[in-house]
Design a protein around this motif. Structure first.
Motif, PDB file in Angstrom:
ATOM      1  N   GLN A  49       4.226   5.208   7.768  1.00 50.76           N
ATOM      2  CA  GLN A  49       3.920   4.511   7.538  1.00 50.76           C
ATOM      3  C   GLN A  49       2.414   4.124   6.827  1.00 50.76           C
ATOM      4  O   GLN A  49       1.389   3.506   6.684  1.00 50.76           O
ATOM      5  N   GLN A  50       1.872   5.322   7.926  1.00 47.76           N
ATOM      6  CA  GLN A  50       0.836   5.540   7.612  1.00 47.76           C
ATOM      7  C   GLN A  50       0.206   5.253   6.083  1.00 47.76           C
ATOM      8  O   GLN A  50       0.590   6.939   5.243  1.00 47.76           O
ATOM      9  N   SER A  51      -0.838   5.004   5.266  1.00 46.61           N
ATOM     10  CA  SER A  51      -1.315   5.019   3.942  1.00 46.61           C
ATOM     11  C   SER A  51      -1.989   6.199   3.833  1.00 46.61           C
ATOM     12  O   SER A  51      -2.830   7.067   4.161  1.00 46.61           O
TER      13      SER A  51
ATOM     14  N   GLU B 196       1.093  -1.538   0.194  1.00 42.31           N
ATOM     15  CA  GLU B 196      -0.073   0.080   0.496  1.00 42.31           C
ATOM     16  C   GLU B 196       0.587   1.629  -0.070  1.00 42.31           C
ATOM     17  O   GLU B 196       2.057   1.582   0.222  1.00 42.31           O
ATOM     18  N   LEU B 197       0.094   2.210  -0.368  1.00 41.99           N
ATOM     19  CA  LEU B 197       1.025   3.679  -1.026  1.00 41.99           C
ATOM     20  C   LEU B 197       0.986   3.612   0.255  1.00 41.99           C
ATOM     21  O   LEU B 197       0.474   4.322   0.802  1.00 41.99           O
ATOM     22  N   GLN B 198       2.218   4.723   0.827  1.00 38.42           N
ATOM     23  CA  GLN B 198       1.841   5.676   2.123  1.00 38.42           C
ATOM     24  C   GLN B 198       2.545   6.783   1.892  1.00 38.42           C
ATOM     25  O   GLN B 198       3.072   7.482   1.391  1.00 38.42           O
ATOM     26  N   VAL B 199       2.508   7.594   3.298  1.00 34.67           N
ATOM     27  CA  VAL B 199       3.077   9.375   3.520  1.00 34.67           C
ATOM     28  C   VAL B 199       4.628   9.032   3.382  1.00 34.67           C
ATOM     29  O   VAL B 199       5.136   9.903   2.549  1.00 34.67           O
ATOM     30  N   CYS B 200       5.476   8.540   3.551  1.00 32.51           N
ATOM     31  CA  CYS B 200       6.459   8.566   3.205  1.00 32.51           C
ATOM     32  C   CYS B 200       7.218   7.629   1.595  1.00 32.51           C
ATOM     33  O   CYS B 200       8.244   8.504   1.543  1.00 32.51           O
TER      34      CYS B 200
ATOM     35  N   PHE C 204      -1.285  18.742   3.665  1.00 29.74           N
ATOM     36  CA  PHE C 204      -2.753  18.411   2.784  1.00 29.74           C
ATOM     37  C   PHE C 204      -4.194  18.827   3.347  1.00 29.74           C
ATOM     38  O   PHE C 204      -4.817  17.989   4.474  1.00 29.74           O
ATOM     39  N   LYS C 205      -4.888  19.642   2.733  1.00 29.83           N
ATOM     40  CA  LYS C 205      -6.200  19.944   3.150  1.00 29.83           C
ATOM     41  C   LYS C 205      -6.288  20.129   4.737  1.00 29.83           C
ATOM     42  O   LYS C 205      -6.827  20.132   5.825  1.00 29.83           O
TER      43      LYS C 205
ATOM     44  N   GLY D  36      -6.911  10.531   3.428  1.00 28.36           N
ATOM     45  CA  GLY D  36      -7.860  11.160   1.604  1.00 28.36           C
ATOM     46  C   GLY D  36      -7.118  11.330   0.445  1.00 28.36           C
ATOM     47  O   GLY D  36      -7.490  12.083   0.245  1.00 28.36           O
ATOM     48  N   ILE D  37      -5.719  11.325   0.278  1.00 30.27           N
ATOM     49  CA  ILE D  37      -5.144  11.132  -0.038  1.00 30.27           C
ATOM     50  C   ILE D  37      -5.209  10.108  -1.830  1.00 30.27           C
ATOM     51  O   ILE D  37      -4.627   9.117  -1.008  1.00 30.27           O
ATOM     52  N   ARG D  38      -5.960  10.254  -2.047  1.00 27.32           N
ATOM     53  CA  ARG D  38      -6.066   9.609  -3.917  1.00 27.32           C
ATOM     54  C   ARG D  38      -5.493   9.988  -5.164  1.00 27.32           C
ATOM     55  O   ARG D  38      -5.071  11.564  -4.958  1.00 27.32           O
TER      56      ARG D  38
END
Length: 207
Positions: free
Chosen positions: A70-72, A35-39, A60-61, A77-79
């Protein structure tokens, strides 16, 4: 769960960058089921802007994101198509390296002009434009000037070689390599011009 690459608009100062955030490889230790993460976004931002991850502030917002998290991306909310603001500057070390390489390139350019002047004078002698009794002395002076050019090129190579670039952006390393290749080409030309001078000197001695 978000796993495929997404495109994000990264706003950095007055510039906008279209950044692709791709899923990590299967061997990525920080990945969780790809999964894509903030890092991963932070790394993509680094590639686009050269702002090191530790100097980045991603927003973001209105909310600040931890660049080593490692938060996704999906959970924050990033898509695909999201807009993220980046605050941060290139490291002082990278800026200094870039400035130094630019200075060296400019100095090499000035030295190249001297080399070109020498080449033009050699060509003139080869074409018979110089009076015969002046040729030997002229060739000695040209060889001395050419040697001086060669010394300058070598000094520039030493400066570039002495730059420590372990953690700098790849674009800075590429800039240095391009300058090194540029100088190597000029050194090869110096060898060629030296051979032409030696040939002319031999021809004069045989007369």
């Amino acid at each position: 769960m978000m796993s495929s690459a997404i495109n994000v608009t990264l706003i950095h100062g007055t510039k906008k960058h279209s950044v692709q955030v791709s899923p990590p490889t299967a061997t990525d230790a920080v990945a969780s089921a790809h999964e894509l993460q903030v890092c991963h976004l932070a790394q993509a931002a680094y590639q686009a802007t050269e702002v090191p991850v530790h100097l980045q502030k991603l927003i973001f917002k209105g909310k600040s994101l931890s660049t080593d998290s490692q938060q996704s991306l999906e959970s924050v909310g990033i898509r695909n198509g999201a807009k993220v603001m980046l605050i941060g500057k290139k490291s002082l070390e990278e800026d200094e390296h870039t400035k130094q390489i630019t200075r060296i390139t400019q100095e090499v350019g000035s030295n190249e002009k001297k080399q070109k002047d020498i080449e033009d004078e050699i060509s003139g002698i080869e074409k018979g434009y110089l009076q015969a009794d002046l040729i030997q002395d002229a060739l000695k002076k040209l060889r001395k000037r050419l040697f001086a050019c060669n010394e300058e090129f070598m000094k520039h190579l030493e400066k570039l070689d002495g730059m420590v670039m372990n953690d700098v952006h790849q674009s800075v390393k590429n800039k240095r390599k391009k300058t090194v290749d540029y100088i190597q080409g000029l050194l090869d030309k110096t060898d060629s011009l030296t051979n032409r001078i030696e040939h002319l000197q031999t021809r004069q001695d045989d007369r």
